[in-house]
Scaffold this motif. Structure first.
Motif, short mmCIF file in Angstrom:
data_model
loop_
_atom_site.label_atom_id
_atom_site.label_comp_id
_atom_site.label_asym_id
_atom_site.label_seq_id
_atom_site.Cartn_x
_atom_site.Cartn_y
_atom_site.Cartn_z
N LEU A 8 0.83 -1.20 0.00
CA LEU A 8 0.00 0.00 0.00
C LEU A 8 0.86 1.26 0.00
CD1 LEU A 8 -2.65 -1.22 2.59
CD2 LEU A 8 -2.75 -1.34 0.11
N GLY A 9 0.31 2.34 -0.55
CA GLY A 9 0.97 3.64 -0.55
C GLY A 9 2.34 3.61 -1.20
N SER A 10 3.31 4.19 -0.53
CA SER A 10 4.65 4.28 -1.09
C SER A 10 5.31 2.90 -1.24
CB SER A 10 5.52 5.18 -0.21
OG SER A 10 5.62 4.64 1.10
N LEU A 11 4.86 1.93 -0.48
CA LEU A 11 5.42 0.58 -0.61
C LEU A 11 5.06 -0.04 -1.96
CD1 LEU A 11 4.71 -0.69 2.99
CD2 LEU A 11 6.92 -0.04 2.03
N ARG A 12 3.92 0.36 -2.50
CA ARG A 12 3.52 -0.11 -3.83
C ARG A 12 4.53 0.37 -4.88
NH1 ARG A 12 -2.38 0.63 -6.53
NH2 ARG A 12 -2.82 -0.71 -4.76
N ASP A 13 4.95 1.62 -4.75
CA ASP A 13 5.94 2.17 -5.68
C ASP A 13 7.26 1.41 -5.56
OD1 ASP A 13 4.07 4.06 -6.48
OD2 ASP A 13 4.81 5.57 -5.05
N SER A 14 7.67 1.11 -4.34
CA SER A 14 8.93 0.40 -4.12
C SER A 14 8.88 -1.03 -4.65
CB SER A 14 9.28 0.38 -2.63
OG SER A 14 9.50 1.68 -2.16
N ALA A 15 7.69 -1.65 -4.58
CA ALA A 15 7.54 -3.03 -5.03
C ALA A 15 7.28 -3.12 -6.53
CB ALA A 15 6.39 -3.69 -4.27
N ALA A 17 4.49 -3.13 -7.83
CA ALA A 17 3.30 -3.98 -7.99
C ALA A 17 2.36 -3.70 -6.81
CB ALA A 17 3.69 -5.45 -8.00
N PRO A 18 1.07 -3.86 -7.05
CA PRO A 18 0.13 -3.64 -5.95
C PRO A 18 0.06 -4.82 -4.98
CG PRO A 18 -1.06 -4.16 -7.95
CD PRO A 18 0.38 -4.04 -8.32
N GLU A 19 0.44 -6.02 -5.45
CA GLU A 19 0.36 -7.21 -4.59
C GLU A 19 1.24 -8.31 -5.16
OE1 GLU A 19 -3.54 -9.53 -6.08
OE2 GLU A 19 -3.92 -7.62 -5.07
N ALA A 20 1.48 -9.32 -4.32
CA ALA A 20 2.26 -10.49 -4.75
C ALA A 20 1.86 -11.67 -3.88
CB ALA A 20 3.75 -10.22 -4.63
N ASP A 21 2.01 -12.86 -4.40
CA ASP A 21 1.74 -14.08 -3.65
C ASP A 21 3.07 -14.74 -3.31
OD1 ASP A 21 -1.06 -13.88 -3.75
OD2 ASP A 21 -1.12 -14.80 -5.73
N ALA A 34 11.35 -12.40 1.08
CA ALA A 34 10.53 -12.56 -0.13
C ALA A 34 10.29 -11.27 -0.89
CB ALA A 34 9.19 -13.19 0.25
N VAL A 35 10.08 -10.17 -0.17
CA VAL A 35 9.74 -8.91 -0.83
C VAL A 35 10.98 -8.28 -1.44
CG1 VAL A 35 7.76 -8.51 0.70
CG2 VAL A 35 9.98 -7.52 1.28
N VAL A 71 -1.83 -10.35 3.83
CA VAL A 71 -0.96 -9.50 4.64
C VAL A 71 -0.90 -8.15 3.96
CG1 VAL A 71 1.40 -9.14 5.44
CG2 VAL A 71 0.40 -11.44 5.52
N ALA A 72 -1.22 -7.09 4.70
CA ALA A 72 -1.16 -5.73 4.16
C ALA A 72 0.01 -5.01 4.80
CB ALA A 72 -2.45 -4.99 4.43
N LEU A 73 0.82 -4.39 3.97
CA LEU A 73 1.97 -3.60 4.43
C LEU A 73 1.54 -2.14 4.42
CD1 LEU A 73 4.75 -5.48 2.44
CD2 LEU A 73 3.74 -6.03 4.66
N LEU A 74 1.55 -1.53 5.60
CA LEU A 74 0.94 -0.21 5.80
C LEU A 74 2.00 0.85 6.07
CD1 LEU A 74 -1.70 -1.63 8.28
CD2 LEU A 74 -2.05 -1.20 5.85
N PRO A 75 2.27 1.71 5.09
CA PRO A 75 3.21 2.80 5.32
C PRO A 75 2.55 3.87 6.19
CG PRO A 75 2.22 3.03 3.18
CD PRO A 75 1.70 1.73 3.75
N PRO A 76 3.34 4.79 6.70
CA PRO A 76 2.75 5.86 7.50
C PRO A 76 1.77 6.68 6.65
CG PRO A 76 5.09 6.28 7.10
CD PRO A 76 4.76 4.93 6.53
#
Length: 80
Positions: A8-15, A17-21, A34-35, A71-76
């Motif tokens: 989510l948020g800025s973590l999406r830009d770093s990844a 992708a919006p999600e991964a399995d 994994a990430v 699992v949701a990764l939540l940036p500030p």
């Protein structure tokens, strides 16, 4: 058997992708391995939170995601 991880948020830009399995089960060390490296670096920051199966973990290192969990990764949160 897998765990879906939402970036989510800025973590999406770093990844990039919006999600991964990832294979289940998934613990904290497995998540960091994994990430993408840029995401793992941000996850180590205290202001980034992790939710598993709809509940924000009080200690993200206690992550114990099982098959089918999300699992949701939540940036500030920022805003004005």
């Amino acid at each position: 058997m897998s765990v879906r991880v939402l970036f989510l948020g800025s973590l999406r830009d770093s990844a990039d992708a919006p999600e991964a399995d990832y294979p289940a089960p998934l613990d904290w060390q497995g998540l960091l391995a994994a990430v993408p490296a840029a995401v793992a670096e941000q996850l180590r920051e205290p202001h980034v939170h992790v939710a598993c199966a709809g509940k924000v973990l009080s200690d993200k290192t206690d992550l114990a995601a099982q098959d089918g969990d999300e699992v949701a990764l939540l940036p500030p949160v920022s805003g004005g």
